[in-house]
Design an enzyme around this catalytic site. Structure first.
Site, PDB file in Angstrom:
ATOM      1  N   CYS A   1       0.687  -1.352  -0.010  1.00  8.61           N
ATOM      2  CA  CYS A   1       0.083  -0.387   0.138  1.00  8.61           C
ATOM      3  C   CYS A   1       0.999   1.180   0.003  1.00  8.61           C
ATOM      4  CB  CYS A   1      -0.963   0.498   1.189  1.00  8.61           C
ATOM      5  SG  CYS A   1      -1.736  -1.390   1.618  1.00  8.61           S
TER       6      CYS A   1
ATOM      7  N   ASP B   1      -1.930  -3.842   7.338  1.00  6.55           N
ATOM      8  CA  ASP B   1      -3.737  -5.274   8.128  1.00  6.55           C
ATOM      9  C   ASP B   1      -3.340  -6.737   7.699  1.00  6.55           C
ATOM     10  OD1 ASP B   1      -4.351  -2.443   9.135  1.00  6.55           O
ATOM     11  OD2 ASP B   1      -5.886  -2.501   8.702  1.00  6.55           O
TER      12      ASP B   1
ATOM     13  N   CYS C   1      -1.954   2.868   3.384  1.00  5.32           N
ATOM     14  CA  CYS C   1      -3.107   1.648   4.177  1.00  5.32           C
ATOM     15  C   CYS C   1      -3.739   2.117   5.159  1.00  5.32           C
ATOM     16  CB  CYS C   1      -1.815   0.627   4.951  1.00  5.32           C
ATOM     17  SG  CYS C   1      -2.575  -1.137   5.106  1.00  5.32           S
ATOM     18  N   ASP C   2      -4.303   1.742   5.986  1.00  2.00           N
ATOM     19  CA  ASP C   2      -5.820   1.754   6.001  1.00  2.00           C
ATOM     20  C   ASP C   2      -6.006   2.662   7.385  1.00  2.00           C
ATOM     21  OD1 ASP C   2      -6.818  -0.040   4.451  1.00  2.00           O
ATOM     22  OD2 ASP C   2      -7.605  -1.093   6.117  1.00  2.00           O
TER      23      ASP C   2
ATOM     24  N   CYS D   1      -4.859  -2.138  -1.179  1.00  2.00           N
ATOM     25  CA  CYS D   1      -6.050  -3.148  -1.458  1.00  2.00           C
ATOM     26  C   CYS D   1      -7.379  -3.343  -1.818  1.00  2.00           C
ATOM     27  CB  CYS D   1      -6.766  -4.004   0.306  1.00  2.00           C
ATOM     28  SG  CYS D   1      -5.677  -5.153   1.108  1.00  2.00           S
TER      29      CYS D   1
ATOM     30  N   GLU E   1      -8.822  -6.657  13.388  1.00  3.91           N
ATOM     31  CA  GLU E   1      -9.824  -6.983  11.894  1.00  3.91           C
ATOM     32  C   GLU E   1     -10.630  -8.549  12.432  1.00  3.91           C
ATOM     33  OE1 GLU E   1      -9.072  -3.029   9.918  1.00  3.91           O
ATOM     34  OE2 GLU E   1      -8.365  -5.411   9.072  1.00  3.91           O
TER      35      GLU E   1
ATOM     36  N   SER F   1     -12.072  -5.907   9.371  1.00  7.51           N
ATOM     37  CA  SER F   1     -12.020  -5.701   7.414  1.00  7.51           C
ATOM     38  C   SER F   1     -12.558  -5.205   7.268  1.00  7.51           C
ATOM     39  CB  SER F   1     -10.542  -7.069   6.663  1.00  7.51           C
ATOM     40  OG  SER F   1     -10.773  -6.034   5.993  1.00  7.51           O
TER      41      SER F   1
END
Length: 569
Positions: A61, A93, A134-135, A206, A457, A483
């Site tokens: 990511c 993640d 990323c998240d 993702c 998650e 997630s």
């Protein structure tokens, strides 16, 4: 006063902070230090812009963000400011999912916010460009931007292209679900390895409407990214251009006196919830948007998600529950046509200001409608689901709320018998071994923000359930989270969490549980007298971590229903 008049009336923020370290004889030591990192005499008369990059080799990511950060710095300097690139952390993640390492994921959001605030505050930056992939990068960057309240633009690193396996588009969730298929004998070891080899073809976040793409879309709709930033592939001319323009935009914000507090209003956050709903986005938005709002001094609650969901349809046929990847949405024009559609329908407030100095409506005025025949975004009169998929549940099992992701594919009601696990690992082992069967409600507890700690998650258990073909026959509830790739009849963020003595701590094997999305309830069908006996016998579990960052997080973190933040006192 009109939005245009308000824009003209703001005082300039040109060098509003940096002059404290670049002017006067007393600041000669500061200037001497800055000369050693590349400043020239003329640079001391320019504003300083920090370029906060979450680059690392830890995850695909973020692997390309160093190059994007340099482009943003170039855009900044071309516009007349001095750029200084610095790094913050990232946690993958997908790599530690299902292990102890995943406990650090949500924690990283707080570390990212704290670290950017720390560097920018100490360095007296006049503005920021923050780049995340990323998240947790995205909400972490926005939390820091909101706290600092200096001109700033967020740049999304962009989505990954899907991999190809046996002629089909695949991504990381395909691999997680393949683990369940392998355990049930529906996939060979060779098939799993072949999928593993091709699912992640290069840089980018993702590829479905998972958490990264969800939050990028929310931030663009908030007005904190340039138009189009959320729907670009990671390796593309459009993304490179986005970075250069972000550098120029933050300098323009200084000249115009535009601060994040002008943009991060309650109406803007309601707009962001609306786009998340229309896109069928991740349940993690229910954690991150309230946390970002709190940093901006705005109150956003679970009830806001419920209210928006009642009036907003799900329009995007995107993974994890749909057919398409984010790259497919990029190809048909991204989210700008969708924002315009929702403004025209009165579902989004188009008068909210943005980092461009224009309103959201002005930003999308030239957005062309989606091409005829596309199947990614449905029209308003033919939605995938007429109301939102993020359903806020309450009941005797979650008095302070829980979050269900109900897309319509799972049905709207599930009743079953509890099978209780004290950790994600124990649940996953039972699912893969075939001990979880149709009619079960898997209960995974002591995985909340404090109890985990870190609120892991549950992608591995939900993917294993789906991979075994049980997505419609088994429900899963947890005080942890999911997630963006999770799907099925899943309920997370159960609050109060087990570690705080919430009712989820009292559930026993065989207890009847009913999840009803129509009435927005989650019910443990056990007599109150029996629950009272169990409550009297319950004792807190010892902390799983007593030193280090996880222990500190567990002591500070608030409930999931309020965003799981650590700076609320």
């Amino acid at each position: 006063m009109s939005p245009a008049e308000q824009r003209k009336s703001r005082p300039s923020l040109w060098r509003a902070w940096s002059r404290a370290i670049t002017e006067s004889d007393e600041r000669a030591p500061s200037r001497a230090m800055l000369r050693a990192v590349g400043f020239r005499r003329a640079d001391f008369r320019k504003p300083i812009v920090g370029i906060a990059s979450a680059w690392s080799e830890v995850t695909p990511c973020n692997i390309h963000l160093d190059r994007l950060a340099r482009l943003a710095a170039g855009g900044t300097e071309a516009a007349g400011a001095k750029a200084m690139v610095f790094n913050t952390i990232t946690v993958s993640d997908g790599i530690p999912m299902g292990t102890e390492g995943m406990k650090y994921s949500l924690v990283s959001r707080e570390v990212i916010a704290d670290s950017i605030e720390t560097v920018a505050g100490a360095a007296h930056f006049d503005g920021l460009v923050a780049l995340g992939g990323c998240d947790k990068n995205m909400p972490g960057c926005l939390m820091a931007i909101a706290r600092l309240n200096r001109p700033a633009v967020f740049v999304y690193g962009g989505t990954i292209l899907p991999g190809r396996c046996d002629g089909e588009a695949v991504d990381i969730v395909s691999v997680f679900e393949a683990v369940g298929r392998r355990a049930s004998g529906r996939l060979s070891a060779r098939g799993l390895r072949e999928l593993e080899d091709c699912a992640i073809p290069g840089p980018g976040s993702c590829g479905g409407m998972y958490t990264a793409n969800t939050m990028a879309s929310a931030i663009e709709t908030l007005g904190m990214s340039l138009p189009g930033s959320s729907a670009q592939t990671a390796i593309s001319a459009a993304k490179r251009r986005d970075c250069r323009e972000a550098g120029r935009a933050v300098v323009a914000m200084m000249r115009r006196g535009i601060r994040p507090s002008d943009i991060l209003t309650r109406e803007a956050f309601l707009n962001a919830i609306t786009i998340v709903t229309a896109l069928g986005g991740s349940t993690n938005a229910v954690l991150h948007l309230p946390a970002m709002a709190y940093a901006a001094g705005v109150r956003v609650t679970l009830d806001d998600f419920a209210a928006v969901g009642h009036r907003t349809p799900v329009l995007a046929d995107l993974k994890p529950f749909g057919r398409h990847h984010m790259a497919d949405l990029v190809r048909i024009g991204g989210i700008r046509p969708l924002i315009r559609m929702l403004i025209d329908a009165g579902l989004i407030n188009g008068d909210c200001p943005t980092v461009t100095g224009r309103t959201l409506r002005e930003n999308v005025a030239d957005a062309r409608p989606y091409p005829r025949g596309q199947t990614v975004i449905r029209p308003l009169d033919r939605p995938i689901k007429p109301t939102g998929h993020l359903v806020i549940l309450r009941g005797n099992l979650a008095p302070d709320g829980a979050v269900a992701k109900i897309t319509g594919h799972e049905g709207t009601r599930f009743s079953g018998r509890a099978v209780v696990f004290e950790s994600e690992e124990a649940a996953l082992e039972a699912i893969l071994a075939g001990r979880v069967r149709a009619g079960h409600v898997v209960v995974i507890r002591y995985e909340g923000p404090r109890g985990g700690p870190g609120m892991r998650e549950m992608l591995a258990p939900t993917s294993a359930i789906a991979g075994r073909g049980l997505a419609r026959e088994v429900a899963l509830i947890t005080d942890g989270r999911f997630s963006g790739g999770s799907h099925g009849f899943v309920v997370g963020h159960v609050t109060p969490e087990a570690a705080c003595g919430g009712p989820i701590a009292l559930v026993r094997n065989g207890d009847p549980i009913t999840i009803d999305a129509e009435s927005a309830t989650i019910t443990l069908s056990v007599p109150e007298e029996e629950l009272a006996r169990r409550r009297a016998a319950w004792t807190p579990t010892p902390p799983r971590h007593t030193r280090g960052v996880l222990a500190k997080y567990a002591r500070l973190v608030g409930p999931a229903s309020e965003g799981a933040i650590t700076d609320r006192f």
